[in-house]
Design a protein around this motif. Structure first.
Motif, mmCIF file in Angstrom:
data_model
loop_
_atom_site.group_PDB
_atom_site.id
_atom_site.type_symbol
_atom_site.label_atom_id
_atom_site.label_comp_id
_atom_site.label_asym_id
_atom_site.label_seq_id
_atom_site.Cartn_x
_atom_site.Cartn_y
_atom_site.Cartn_z
ATOM 1 N N TYR A 46 2.980 -0.134 4.052
ATOM 2 C CA TYR A 46 1.747 -0.536 4.726
ATOM 3 C C TYR A 46 0.818 0.666 4.837
ATOM 4 N N TYR A 47 -0.474 0.418 4.627
ATOM 5 C CA TYR A 47 -1.475 1.486 4.587
ATOM 6 C C TYR A 47 -2.556 1.254 5.632
ATOM 7 N N ASP A 48 -3.071 2.352 6.164
ATOM 8 C CA ASP A 48 -4.181 2.311 7.097
ATOM 9 C C ASP A 48 -4.783 3.710 7.156
ATOM 10 N N ARG A 64 3.800 -3.943 -2.230
ATOM 11 C CA ARG A 64 5.149 -4.527 -2.195
ATOM 12 C C ARG A 64 5.806 -4.446 -3.564
ATOM 13 N N SER A 65 7.094 -4.160 -3.553
ATOM 14 C CA SER A 65 7.894 -4.185 -4.778
ATOM 15 C C SER A 65 9.223 -4.867 -4.473
ATOM 16 N N GLY A 66 9.813 -5.455 -5.522
ATOM 17 C CA GLY A 66 11.149 -5.998 -5.362
ATOM 18 C C GLY A 66 11.355 -7.447 -5.732
ATOM 19 N N ASP A 67 10.290 -8.233 -5.919
ATOM 20 C CA ASP A 67 10.492 -9.626 -6.331
ATOM 21 C C ASP A 67 9.238 -10.125 -7.042
ATOM 22 N N ALA A 114 3.728 2.924 7.335
ATOM 23 C CA ALA A 114 5.049 2.334 7.601
ATOM 24 C C ALA A 114 5.626 1.811 6.297
ATOM 25 N N THR A 115 6.937 1.878 6.201
ATOM 26 C CA THR A 115 7.665 1.288 5.082
ATOM 27 C C THR A 115 8.746 0.395 5.664
#
Length: 122
Positions: A46-48, A64-67, A114-115
């Protein structure tokens, strides 16, 4: 719509249920249907801005990564929910997304705040 971007209207509903609630058996909804289960491993960054300008305007930017739902996702408030804009997964935020955020971020640098790593059974 800019090249490589697509848009989705997202609506969320949340319900409180007690411990007697059971998810209904979904196998009988469509005759002769199979229900498939799989597991996805997601990482969402997440970016801000350092001043949390996006959060203050209820805007969410994530990578997002993974699907199958990978890529850059920008969620902005809408009358009936949130509009979610998608761009392909790249290392750098696409220029079109950065252009949309310029006014909200006041030109400040966007950085990962945040991740979240999630494993989902679906």
């Amino acid at each position: 719509m800019p090249l490589g971007m697509h848009e989705v209207l997202e609506r969320e509903g949340k319900w409180d249920v007690d411990d007697r609630f059971r998810l209904p058996d979904l196998r009988g909804i469509v005759a002769d249907a199979d229900i498939e289960h799989d597991t996805v491993d997601l990482t969402s960054d997440y970016y801000d801005t350092s001043d949390r300008d996006l959060l203050a305007h209820r805007v969410q930017l994530r990578r997002r990564s993974g699907d199958g739902d990978t890529g850059w996702q920008l969620k902005v408030p809408a009358a009936d929910g949130r509009v979610e804009l998608h761009w392909a997964l790249t290392e750098k935020l696409p220029d079109a997304a950065a252009g949309l955020l310029g006014g909200i971020s006041l030109g400040k640098q966007l950085a990962s705040v945040a991740t979240i790593h999630t494993v989902r059974d679906r």
